[in-house]
Scaffold this motif. Sequence first.
Motif, mmCIF file in Angstrom:
data_model
loop_
_atom_site.group_PDB
_atom_site.id
_atom_site.type_symbol
_atom_site.label_atom_id
_atom_site.label_comp_id
_atom_site.label_asym_id
_atom_site.label_seq_id
_atom_site.Cartn_x
_atom_site.Cartn_y
_atom_site.Cartn_z
ATOM 1 N N HIS A 1 -2.488 1.714 8.077
ATOM 2 C CA HIS A 1 -2.156 0.510 7.414
ATOM 3 C C HIS A 1 -1.682 -0.604 8.353
ATOM 4 N N HIS B 1 -7.210 2.031 2.109
ATOM 5 C CA HIS B 1 -7.354 3.249 1.627
ATOM 6 C C HIS B 1 -8.887 3.460 1.436
ATOM 7 N N GLU C 1 1.092 -1.028 -0.068
ATOM 8 C CA GLU C 1 0.088 0.080 -0.085
ATOM 9 C C GLU C 1 0.781 1.311 -0.098
ATOM 10 N N TYR C 2 0.737 2.005 -0.911
ATOM 11 C CA TYR C 2 1.631 3.301 -1.072
ATOM 12 C C TYR C 2 0.628 4.581 -1.177
ATOM 13 N N TYR C 3 1.410 5.605 -0.756
ATOM 14 C CA TYR C 3 0.893 6.934 -0.520
ATOM 15 C C TYR C 3 1.409 7.932 -1.282
ATOM 16 N N HIS D 1 -0.884 7.894 8.527
ATOM 17 C CA HIS D 1 -1.324 7.131 7.366
ATOM 18 C C HIS D 1 -1.000 5.699 7.567
#
Length: 323
Positions: free
Chosen positions: A267, A273, A79-81, A263
């Motif tokens: 996770h 998300h 999972e990337y932001y 954030h």
Amino acid sequence: MKNLKPILLAFMVTLLFACNKDSDNTDNLSNEFDKRINRSLADIDVNIINSGRGADVESWMAAINESISGSGIELGVVEYYGADGAGNTVFFNNRGNKQLGHDFVPGDIRRGGFTDIAYARDGTEGATSSGLTQAQTDGAILNAMTTWDNVTCSSGLVLNNLGSSPFDLGYVEALVTGGAHGAFVFTDLMHSGFNTTVTDAIFGPGSNVLGVTFTFWWIDGSGDPTDIDNNGKADVAFRDIYYNDSFFWAIGSNIDVETVALHEAGHGLSQGHFGKLFRSNGNGKFHFAPRAVMNAGYTGVQTTIGATDNAGHCSNWGQWPNN
Ligand SMILES: [Zn+2]
């Protein structure tokens, strides 16, 4: 060794290593930290996986999983932001497990039988290239953890602060550098520091990725994710978080460390998300609706959690450790 190890053996090895841990360079290492660090996967075959695959996250994940095959864990989710626009969620889906939910199992013997969630921070890789001290970045990450800890619906959840590591923390970092950096150790939730090594290896240099969370889950002898508590979700082994040090990090202004840590810690505590991305006509800027910590992209300083963040946290942790 690539041979499959029975879970019990892995656990015993963990205990053995924990008991035999030498005392060199551990002045800042608490007994609790040592007790909760799992070393059972330290003898895996090491491949250097730093090919800069750009956006091809899935094939990079396949390479990672090839390198740790037989270890009893698998990299299931990345999972990337995003710094501008949206980040994303990528599942390792070679067996059709796309979109598979994932959470920790309370009292999971493979994690030592604990019902708290232990977390550690890298004590060696702060955002010093942005002019911040290690104490400043570490304090911002601690603030983020405290914010999640203060959510009242999850009174059964204990976040166990193991402290900051006196060595370079980071399981994925160790994988992509062939063990030159990071370490083949893990605990439940790791803030594994500010560097460009990990984000560049997956997303390529110059990517818009501010932070990334890797979820490793346990797999059975057939290579399938386990679900020992039968809740329809894969059982998480640990989560490993990185911050991209190619950005200019700040405290209380853009790009705010605590906001991104909040954030990523979301996770770390099993939230995905949330929200839809819009681009406004006038200025071309991105907006999310509703605005939430768990939006996939950074939209400014945001150090308190929103209603949807709170609801997501409560659905994951409100019954813990009884689910
Ligand atoms: Zn994210």
